[in-house]
Design a protein around this motif. Structure first.
Motif, PDB file in Angstrom:
ATOM      1  N   THR A 182      87.333  50.893  12.633  1.00 44.58           N
ATOM      2  CA  THR A 182      87.439  52.223  13.077  1.00 44.58           C
ATOM      3  C   THR A 182      88.804  52.322  14.096  1.00 44.58           C
ATOM      4  O   THR A 182      89.451  53.180  13.994  1.00 44.58           O
ATOM      5  CB  THR A 182      86.040  52.876  13.869  1.00 44.58           C
ATOM      6  OG1 THR A 182      85.065  52.379  12.758  1.00 44.58           O
ATOM      7  CG2 THR A 182      86.264  54.167  14.062  1.00 44.58           C
ATOM      8  N   ALA A 183      88.417  51.256  15.024  1.00 43.22           N
ATOM      9  CA  ALA A 183      89.966  51.335  15.879  1.00 43.22           C
ATOM     10  C   ALA A 183      91.316  51.266  15.066  1.00 43.22           C
ATOM     11  O   ALA A 183      92.229  51.857  15.583  1.00 43.22           O
ATOM     12  CB  ALA A 183      89.676  50.199  16.842  1.00 43.22           C
ATOM     13  N   PHE A 184      91.262  50.347  14.118  1.00 43.85           N
ATOM     14  CA  PHE A 184      92.570  49.999  13.374  1.00 43.85           C
ATOM     15  C   PHE A 184      93.011  51.379  12.480  1.00 43.85           C
ATOM     16  O   PHE A 184      94.078  51.827  12.574  1.00 43.85           O
ATOM     17  CB  PHE A 184      92.394  48.984  12.249  1.00 43.85           C
ATOM     18  CG  PHE A 184      91.988  47.724  13.217  1.00 43.85           C
ATOM     19  CD1 PHE A 184      92.312  47.413  14.423  1.00 43.85           C
ATOM     20  CD2 PHE A 184      91.130  46.732  12.332  1.00 43.85           C
ATOM     21  CE1 PHE A 184      91.767  46.218  15.014  1.00 43.85           C
ATOM     22  CE2 PHE A 184      90.696  45.443  12.817  1.00 43.85           C
ATOM     23  CZ  PHE A 184      91.147  45.332  14.150  1.00 43.85           C
ATOM     24  N   LEU A 185      91.639  52.340  12.149  1.00 39.75           N
ATOM     25  CA  LEU A 185      92.252  53.458  11.441  1.00 39.75           C
ATOM     26  C   LEU A 185      92.779  54.596  12.465  1.00 39.75           C
ATOM     27  O   LEU A 185      93.684  55.074  12.060  1.00 39.75           O
ATOM     28  CB  LEU A 185      90.719  54.131  10.936  1.00 39.75           C
ATOM     29  CG  LEU A 185      90.930  55.596  10.128  1.00 39.75           C
ATOM     30  CD1 LEU A 185      91.803  55.590   9.119  1.00 39.75           C
ATOM     31  CD2 LEU A 185      89.474  55.866   9.757  1.00 39.75           C
ATOM     32  N   VAL A 186      92.521  54.531  13.468  1.00 37.97           N
ATOM     33  CA  VAL A 186      92.877  55.494  14.635  1.00 37.97           C
ATOM     34  C   VAL A 186      94.303  54.997  14.999  1.00 37.97           C
ATOM     35  O   VAL A 186      95.409  55.754  14.892  1.00 37.97           O
ATOM     36  CB  VAL A 186      92.373  55.501  15.799  1.00 37.97           C
ATOM     37  CG1 VAL A 186      92.867  56.103  17.033  1.00 37.97           C
ATOM     38  CG2 VAL A 186      90.657  55.885  15.637  1.00 37.97           C
ATOM     39  N   CYS A 187      94.580  53.720  15.033  1.00 35.29           N
ATOM     40  CA  CYS A 187      96.021  53.219  15.084  1.00 35.29           C
ATOM     41  C   CYS A 187      97.050  53.510  14.112  1.00 35.29           C
ATOM     42  O   CYS A 187      98.095  54.158  14.111  1.00 35.29           O
ATOM     43  CB  CYS A 187      95.965  51.762  15.269  1.00 35.29           C
ATOM     44  SG  CYS A 187      97.621  50.972  15.627  1.00 35.29           S
ATOM     45  N   TYR A 188      96.455  53.426  12.669  1.00 33.22           N
ATOM     46  CA  TYR A 188      97.441  53.998  11.687  1.00 33.22           C
ATOM     47  C   TYR A 188      97.586  55.283  11.651  1.00 33.22           C
ATOM     48  O   TYR A 188      98.809  55.573  11.151  1.00 33.22           O
ATOM     49  CB  TYR A 188      96.695  53.203  10.328  1.00 33.22           C
ATOM     50  CG  TYR A 188      96.559  52.012  10.204  1.00 33.22           C
ATOM     51  CD1 TYR A 188      97.367  50.911  10.740  1.00 33.22           C
ATOM     52  CD2 TYR A 188      95.378  51.244   9.663  1.00 33.22           C
ATOM     53  CE1 TYR A 188      97.184  49.547  10.706  1.00 33.22           C
ATOM     54  CE2 TYR A 188      95.020  50.029   9.522  1.00 33.22           C
ATOM     55  CZ  TYR A 188      96.214  49.175  10.073  1.00 33.22           C
ATOM     56  OH  TYR A 188      95.720  47.870   9.940  1.00 33.22           O
ATOM     57  N   ALA A 189      96.562  56.153  12.050  1.00 31.75           N
ATOM     58  CA  ALA A 189      96.986  57.772  12.051  1.00 31.75           C
ATOM     59  C   ALA A 189      97.996  57.992  13.198  1.00 31.75           C
ATOM     60  O   ALA A 189      98.832  58.839  12.993  1.00 31.75           O
ATOM     61  CB  ALA A 189      95.498  58.295  12.440  1.00 31.75           C
ATOM     62  N   LEU A 190      97.970  57.151  14.354  1.00 37.03           N
ATOM     63  CA  LEU A 190      98.857  57.240  15.268  1.00 37.03           C
ATOM     64  C   LEU A 190     100.294  57.017  14.802  1.00 37.03           C
ATOM     65  O   LEU A 190     101.271  57.916  15.095  1.00 37.03           O
ATOM     66  CB  LEU A 190      98.573  56.678  16.549  1.00 37.03           C
ATOM     67  CG  LEU A 190      97.406  57.319  17.216  1.00 37.03           C
ATOM     68  CD1 LEU A 190      97.142  56.194  18.514  1.00 37.03           C
ATOM     69  CD2 LEU A 190      97.773  58.522  17.983  1.00 37.03           C
ATOM     70  N   CYS A 191     100.475  55.913  14.189  1.00 35.28           N
ATOM     71  CA  CYS A 191     101.443  55.348  13.574  1.00 35.28           C
ATOM     72  C   CYS A 191     102.238  56.382  12.628  1.00 35.28           C
ATOM     73  O   CYS A 191     103.390  56.809  12.488  1.00 35.28           O
ATOM     74  CB  CYS A 191     101.483  54.091  12.740  1.00 35.28           C
ATOM     75  SG  CYS A 191     101.091  52.593  14.172  1.00 35.28           S
TER      76      CYS A 191
END
Length: 463
Positions: free
Chosen positions: A419-428
């Motif tokens: 879930t944390a990685f999903l947020v990171c990709y959205a920010l990228c």
């Protein structure tokens, strides 16, 4: 007219090319391309083995059964230690190319791989203290440094129009070292059993020596490549260096973090045996490595920013599939989603690295430079930035392993980490669009008499 490259044996005790101008098309067609491709080939070989040694502990932990007395959190910390050291050491490795020469440093850095391999051979048995394992895992970080020096060296050999392909091929060939060591581990477990990790280490010792020997007799040093402290300071102050570092965390940080953790996740969350985990872990890194040059080629043709933007969107979608599979405990769906993440991270690795020289070329043109002056300025800044961006990006692999460690400690699954990685990709995705693809503001009104003309703003849509 630029003269042909001439290797000299008297300078600094190595093969030195005194003049090098890859942007000169006549020089490139006559002798430059042949020389650059030869150096690329042997650079890939050395970097390939460097990646294998860096990710060695992603395989060795599969050999560490209950008799070793190390829980999953401890194993994640072991591989996280290797990731961290490999990231930090990339900074001095970047400057080593100009200090010692690309060929000379390739030989030295290859031979340094003997230290972690021999150390692991000595201690890899039940009863060894956890602290000793940590120290030996940290030693494997020297393999991560090989990437930075190799990319800095190859960046200097190729013209801007070929950098996406060359850097993608160089990095992709190196990245393949990850699935290869995992395949070797699978072979050893399948043939000799999980109680014989030293067999794997014995395979790599002669390969390291061969890579160093081939680099010594087939590669060249570029005399024009010099450490430029002014360029380093300027690149550190440039916000694009840090923006690209963040984006590279999303691509390469994902690739290396998942490569280290995949087998351990399969064992911990899905109860796979060492042999079952090893039979699956190599597939994702292999596909991600093979597709990295494709990311560079696509970026050469359509622009790195465009490819990177939609790649992050696809990575977010694939992460959503992995979260669904993790919650439902569906191994087949999990494998599909995770493999897609590997492929997309490899594609993004190629496109983001293509962006770096393109960004500084655009800035050079905006500064009013043209021709060789613009090319030289862009090479200085991009060469200085590449090592730093590569180092920061690799730290993302540490973040992924620490996130998995915490997720399994608190919940027993990797769902929270994904879930944390999903947020990171959205920010990228948002950052890529906002900085490099958002339509520029309306052009300022022409200056009135006596007022300075507004500075031109670089366009990054094609980088």
């Amino acid at each position: 007219m630029t003269s042909a490259p001439a290797a000299t044996g008297g300078r600094k005790g190595g093969r030195w090319i005194e003049q090098w101008d890859p942007e000169d098309e006549e020089f490139w067609a006559r002798t430059g391309e042949k020389t650059a491709r030869r150096n690329l080939l042997y650079s890939v070989l050395s970097e390939h083995i460097g990646f294998s040694i860096w990710t060695l502990w992603s395989v060795l932990v599969l050999f560490m059964g209950p008799e070793y007395g190390i829980d999953p959190a401890g194993k994640f910390f072991l591989i996280g230690t290797a990731t961290l050291v490999g990231a930090v050491i990339r900074v001095p490795y970047t400057f080593a190319v100009a200090r010692f020469g690309g060929r000379n440093w390739t030989v030295i850095s290859a031979l340094l791989l003997l230290a972690p391999t021999l150390a692991a051979f000595a201690v890899m048995e039940p009863g060894t203290s956890y602290t000793t394992f940590l120290l030996v895992a940290a030693l494997t970080g020297v393999g991560g440094g090989n990437f930075a020096s190799s990319m800095t060296n190859i960046n200097a050999f190729f013209p801007l129009r070929k950098k996406g392909w060359a850097l993608g091929l160089n990095a992709g060939g190196g990245n393949i070292g990850v699935p290869v060591v995992q395949l070797m581990g699978l072979l050893v477990i399948g043939v000799a059993g999980a109680g014989h990790p030293r067999v794997l280490l014995a395979i790599y010792l002669p390969l390291i020596v061969i890579a160093a020997a081939l680099a010594a007799v087939r590669m060249d040093n570029l005399a024009p490549v010099r450490n430029d402290t002014g360029a380093v300071r300027e690149s550190v102050r440039d916000p694009h260096t840090w923006i690209m570092s963040f984006l590279y965390i999303g691509t390469f940080g994902s690739f290396i973090g998942y490569s280290f953790a995949f087998g351990l996740v399969l064992q911990t969350q899905f109860g796979r045996t060492p042999l079952q985990a090893a039979s699956l872990t190599f597939i994702g890194p292999l596909l991600g490595s093979l597709i990295r040059p494709v990311g560079g080629l696509l970026a050469d043709r359509f622009g790195g920013a465009r490819i990177t933007l939609w790649n992050f969107a696809a990575m977010a979608a694939a992460t959503g599939v992995v979260i669904f599979a993790s919650v439902r405990e569906s191994l087949p769906v999990f494998l599909v989603g995770f493999t897609a993440l590997f492929v997309l991270s490899g594609l993004g690795n190629g496109s983001t690295f293509k962006m770096i020289p393109g960004i500084f070329q655009a800035k050079a043109l905006a500064r009013g430079l043209a021709g060789e002056a613009a090319d030289a300025w862009a090479r200085r800044l991009s060469g200085a930035a590449i090592g730093l961006i590569g180092a920061v990006g690799a730290v993302g692999g540490l973040g992924i392993n620490l996130a998995f460690r915490q997720s399994f400690l608190t919940a027993g699954t990797g769902t929270a980490a994904f879930t944390a990685f999903l947020v990171c990709y959205a920010l990228c995705f948002v950052v890529t669009w906002a900085v490099y693809l958002r339509a520029p503001a309306a052009a300022p009104a022409p200056a009135t008499a006596g007022e300075p003309e507004p500075a031109p703003q670089p366009s990054y849509a094609q980088v």
